[in-house]
Every structure is written in C-alpha cells, then in structure tokens.
Design a protein around this motif. Sequence first.
Motif, PDB file in Angstrom:
ATOM      1  N   ASP A   1      -9.872  -3.023  -0.585  1.00 36.86           N
ATOM      2  CA  ASP A   1      -9.372  -4.184   0.157  1.00 36.86           C
ATOM      3  C   ASP A   1      -9.944  -4.062   1.557  1.00 36.86           C
ATOM      4  O   ASP A   1      -9.477  -3.268   2.371  1.00 36.86           O
TER       5      ASP A   1
ATOM      6  N   THR B   1      -9.903  -5.853   4.143  1.00 37.78           N
ATOM      7  CA  THR B   1      -9.125  -6.291   5.312  1.00 37.78           C
ATOM      8  C   THR B   1      -7.850  -5.487   5.507  1.00 37.78           C
ATOM      9  O   THR B   1      -7.289  -5.470   6.597  1.00 37.78           O
TER      10      THR B   1
ATOM     11  N   HIS C   1      -5.119  -6.388   4.272  1.00 38.43           N
ATOM     12  CA  HIS C   1      -4.023  -7.366   4.244  1.00 38.43           C
ATOM     13  C   HIS C   1      -3.623  -7.764   2.828  1.00 38.43           C
ATOM     14  O   HIS C   1      -2.634  -8.475   2.643  1.00 38.43           O
ATOM     15  N   ASN C   2      -4.402  -7.347   1.818  1.00 39.65           N
ATOM     16  CA  ASN C   2      -4.136  -7.770   0.448  1.00 39.65           C
ATOM     17  C   ASN C   2      -3.835  -6.584  -0.456  1.00 39.65           C
ATOM     18  O   ASN C   2      -4.183  -6.573  -1.633  1.00 39.65           O
TER      19      ASN C   2
ATOM     20  N   ARG D   1     -10.358  -1.763   9.088  1.00 36.47           N
ATOM     21  CA  ARG D   1      -8.989  -1.790   8.586  1.00 36.47           C
ATOM     22  C   ARG D   1      -8.936  -1.690   7.057  1.00 36.47           C
ATOM     23  O   ARG D   1      -7.898  -1.916   6.464  1.00 36.47           O
TER      24      ARG D   1
END
Length: 377
Positions: free
Chosen positions: A49, A51, A53-54, A110
């Motif tokens: 992932d 980002t 965020h997922n 990130r």
Amino acid sequence: MSSKESGETLKPWCPFCGMDVGRPTEAAQRKMTEFPVGRCDCGAIYVCDATGHNIGAAMVECLVYACNDEWDLAWELMPEDDYLTGRVEDYDDVTHQVVPKRNLDGRAVRGVLYFVRLHKEVAEIAERFREKQEALARQEGAAAKTVTPPAPEPRRDPKRRKMRASKQQVRELAAKEEIDVLVDLCLDDGRTLRFLQRLLYDPVEASRYHTAWIMGQVAARVSAREPGQVADLLHRLFEACADSAATPWGMIEAIGSIVAARPDIFGAFTRHLLGFMGDRSTQEAVIWSLGEIAAVRPDLIRKTPFYSTFHFLGHDSPTMRGLMARLLGRIKAKEAAFQVMGLQGDQTPITIYEQGRPVETTVGEQATRAVELINSD
C-alpha cells in the motif's frame, strides 16, 4: 548503532523469516482493488500500500491472495489460529527501500508492506482448492471455445512521431472496425480508450453493443503491452455503473467484452458483475456479459454465486430467458438442465448480440442449444 537507528535506508525484509524480499509486482490477474503483490521464499504473501491509507483493503487482498483467490475460505479464517500477519512500514515503492526518516529527497515516504503467512494446514487446504479449480478449468475449458491470447504487440519505434487521438477520429475508426489503427492510437495516446468509452453513450442499443465489442478487441491487444491502461478503463467502467445518478449505457457490456477477450488477465473482475443484478435496468447486460465470459472461461462463472440467477429462467422478459439459457448452456449447468429444457418450446423471438452484431433467434433455440451443450461430453 543499527542502520534503522541511524536513519539509513534499508532493504525490505520478511517479518517472519527475516530474509530480504523482492519488489511487489502487479498480479497476473487484475482485480477491482489491486495492490502490487509478492511472495517470500518462506511462503508469506505480501502486498504494497504505497500511501499507507488503504491498509484495510490491503490486508483483505493479501489474505485472499494467500488463499489462492478463494474468498469463501479467506472469510472463514481466524487470525493467529489460521494465519499470522506482519507489516513493514516506511516503505518507498519507488526505490524499493525502507526509509526510517520517512522522507527521501524531499518526498514523503508512507508506504506499508503487509504480510500474511498461512499456517501449514490452511496452506495445504488453499493449495487443494487451487488444484481443484485448475482441474475444473481444464475440464470445462476443453468443451468451450478457447481463446489464444494475442501475441505481444511489437514495440513501436520510440523515435517515430506519435499520433494524437481525437473524439471524431476514434468514432470513425470504431465505425469502420479499424482495430489495428485503434491499438496503435491507444499505445500512442492514453485518451483513446476514454474516447471509446464515450461512444457507449448512445441511445441505439445496436451501437452500444458494437462499441462494447470493439473495446474488447482493442483492449485485448493493448493489454498485451500495457495491461495497466486497460485495468484503469475497467475501474472507470465499474465506477460509472455504480453511479446511481447516471445510466450505465453499454458499460457492463463493455466490461463483459473486455474480460471475455482477456480472461487470463482480467478474469478476476467477473465476480463483481453480479453486484449489478439487483437493478432491473442492468440485469440483462450482466447475464449477457457472463455469457460472453462463459464461452471462453466457464470456470470463472462457476467461481461466482451464479446459481442465484437460476430463477431468471422464468423472467417475464423473453430476452432475459434466452440469455439465461445461453449462459447455463455455456457453463454446462447440469443442475439447471430440467429448467432449461422447459424453455425449448418457447418460440418468442429475441435478439442477442454476438461479436457486436444482432442475431435473430428465439428463446427455444437458445434453450435447445443449451441442452445440447449440457448433455455433451
């Protein structure tokens, strides 16, 4: 002082065995929510992932990958009891490094690598599922029309002058079925598939089916060189279908055409078509699309809860009855043989689209053909 404490970049590692792991890559089959995936030598599966965020979706997809795409098995498993999880944070997917400082050359880092390793007993069950599905695919595929994937598109001369697509040009090429030119145009200009998608917004049903077929033919060849471009198109089509404020003219038919043209890459999208069976306005398109896919990969239909559609054999729409018979025949649904036989006397005329063109037939003709397929060796 360790490299991590000093802030130096590190090679990504498996949290289970400690070995360095390779860069995650795109899966052979494209999915609705895809993450690059990798496999450690110790048997662990991991996804990226980029980002961070997922992570929830990444966790689910990683577990499903580990279960060889057996969703039902994945949902039954319990963490710790059936599998272990791990994660490596501060991962940079661009350089394939772990960056403890979370910043590399002014760019924020990130990303997360999420790992799943099945316990031995569960891994053996998942492997048996895979072997069974492959055997079923060989058995059913032998009786179905086989699709030979197109040869990889030759590399274009990087020094040539690239073509630029226009809406009018794409419309004219599609009308003339100039597949070769459209493929070249797609590889030169990423807007080409978007222009083809816009052609689906046509009130004439025959035009929509023709455009959907053209999109399937073009996508089959483009995906041999740039599968990501086609995967993006499929995502857009699904998003358009899910928009309750818009009419998904031709969108589902285009999805069916594309998956049927390259089931080896995009077969995993098949199960998501059933999500549109709840809307009467899209039911016919879904059954037609499943029938297209069933002609080349009946095993993909059998991996879905297709049995929930059996009752449509008694639908008040003759086209729906005919399309259901067509679908069940192509997957050799012996469990529905008697219901299909009951339609053989139905001489209601219907139109079914094959290869972008209308074919005049009857419900009874489709049922008779289906019974022949079901009873064939």
